[in-house]
Write an enzyme that holds these catalytic residues in place. Structure first.
Site, PDB file in Angstrom:
ATOM      1  N   SER A 163       0.827  -1.212   0.000  1.00 59.92           N
ATOM      2  CA  SER A 163       0.000   0.000   0.000  1.00 59.92           C
ATOM      3  C   SER A 163       0.859   1.259   0.000  1.00 59.92           C
ATOM      4  O   SER A 163       0.487   2.275  -0.594  1.00 59.92           O
ATOM      5  CB  SER A 163      -0.925   0.000   1.213  1.00 59.92           C
TER       6      SER A 163
ATOM      7  N   ARG B  25       0.117   3.545  -3.285  1.00 58.63           N
ATOM      8  CA  ARG B  25      -0.556   4.829  -3.080  1.00 58.63           C
ATOM      9  C   ARG B  25       0.144   5.933  -3.874  1.00 58.63           C
ATOM     10  O   ARG B  25      -0.505   6.711  -4.577  1.00 58.63           O
ATOM     11  CB  ARG B  25      -0.583   5.174  -1.599  1.00 58.63           C
TER      12      ARG B  25
ATOM     13  N   ASN C 219      -1.492   7.720  -7.499  1.00 61.57           N
ATOM     14  CA  ASN C 219      -1.770   9.154  -7.599  1.00 61.57           C
ATOM     15  C   ASN C 219      -0.962   9.824  -8.702  1.00 61.57           C
ATOM     16  O   ASN C 219      -1.495  10.645  -9.458  1.00 61.57           O
ATOM     17  CB  ASN C 219      -1.484   9.838  -6.254  1.00 61.57           C
TER      18      ASN C 219
END
Length: 292
Positions: free
Chosen positions: A214, A218, A222
């Site tokens: 994660s 992440r 983005n």
């Protein structure tokens, strides 16, 4: 296709344009979604160059630092260092560990920030320069791939998160000792009982894997989304040449407005993502200091 006369260059479709800009300059093609033998040369180049440049800027700040009234550059660096140090103090309570952790967090923040900031460059600028270099050296323009945002490369972000995991494992052993950490692996979170050891160990492994995946995903998600939106906005500007005058002018104006608005908003995104990655790094290292 006729071989007589000059051949008109085929203009790429919107899909071809996006695919071309999302393809890395690498040593060979991917063989499946997970191939450790593939090296993205563009991501490595920009990561190393920007990392060295960031360290050089910080070195200049340290070299020119004075005990008197600081200039704007020194004041900005001091504010940034103090901010990172305060965050580290609130999460990692071991003063000896912070001697390494605080500079590490500062490096992570600044490095990821400058890597993210490459997304603010015009999407066609560096690929166009690279294409001219490749053609000048006898290469094929259609295979002159270049991506300038390393954090939009999953291998880079996962490499960073894996490095954070290694640091966490080192501190687990350093703070708790090998025996203490191994005992924690089998006794937490459900309790120190032999019947619970397999479940405790499984949950600990799942936690390490989930945090690492994660952490990298992440940042990648983005920045990849931001890069794709810039490409879609760029297509608006390129479409005005293939439509009517009125519609074309409207698309060109929309391209300028949308591109400017997204670039301004993206400044917040690139800063926030660098800060979030840094904070999670501090949190994970802080957890390595805590005993269950």
């Amino acid at each position: 296709m006729s071989t007589e006369g000059p051949v008109a260059e085929h203009a790429p479709t919107a899909g071809e344009y996006i695919v071309h800009h999302l393809t890395h300059w690498r040593n060979k093609e991917l063989n499946g979604p997970f191939d450790l033998s593939v090296v993205s040369w563009d991501s490595m180049f920009f990561s190393i160059v920007l990392g060295v440049l960031t360290c050089f800027v910080l070195w200049l700040a340290a070299r020119k630092a004075t005990s008197g009234v600081p200039g704007r550059f020194q004041a900005a660096v001091e504010i940034l260092v103090e901010m990172v140090e305060n965050q580290a103090k609130g999460i990692v309570h071991n003063a000896n560990s912070r001697k390494l952790v605080s500079p590490l967090a500062l490096t992570v923040f600044l490095w990821i920030f400058v890597l993210n900031a490459m997304d603010l460059l015009p999407v066609d600028l560096l690929p166009w320069i690279w294409e001219k270099i490749v053609v000048a050296n006898g290469g094929d323009a259609h295979h002159a791939y270049l991506r300038s945002v390393p954090t939009a490369d999953l291998s880079v972000t996962m490499g960073m998160s894996l490095a954070v995991l290694i640091v966490c494992l080192v501190y687990n052993v350093k703070i708790k000792g090998v025996g203490g950490w191994v005992h924690e692996l089998f006794s937490a979170p459900f309790g120190d009982h032999w019947a619970l050891y397999p479940f405790n160990f499984l949950m600990q492994i799942i936690e390490f894997v989930a945090k690492t995946v994660s952490h990298g995903m992440r940042l990648f998600g983005n920045m990849y989304a931001g890069e794709l939106i810039f490409l879609l906005i760029a297509l608006m500007g390129g479409a005005f040449a293939s439509v009517g005058l009125g519609t074309g002018i409207g698309l060109a104006i929309g391209h300028i407005i949308a591109g400017s608005a997204w670039a301004i908003f993206h400044i917040l995104i690139i800063t926030l993502q660098a800060f979030v990655f840094m904070m999670l790094t501090l949190v994970y290292i802080g957890q390595a200091h805590d005993s269950h």
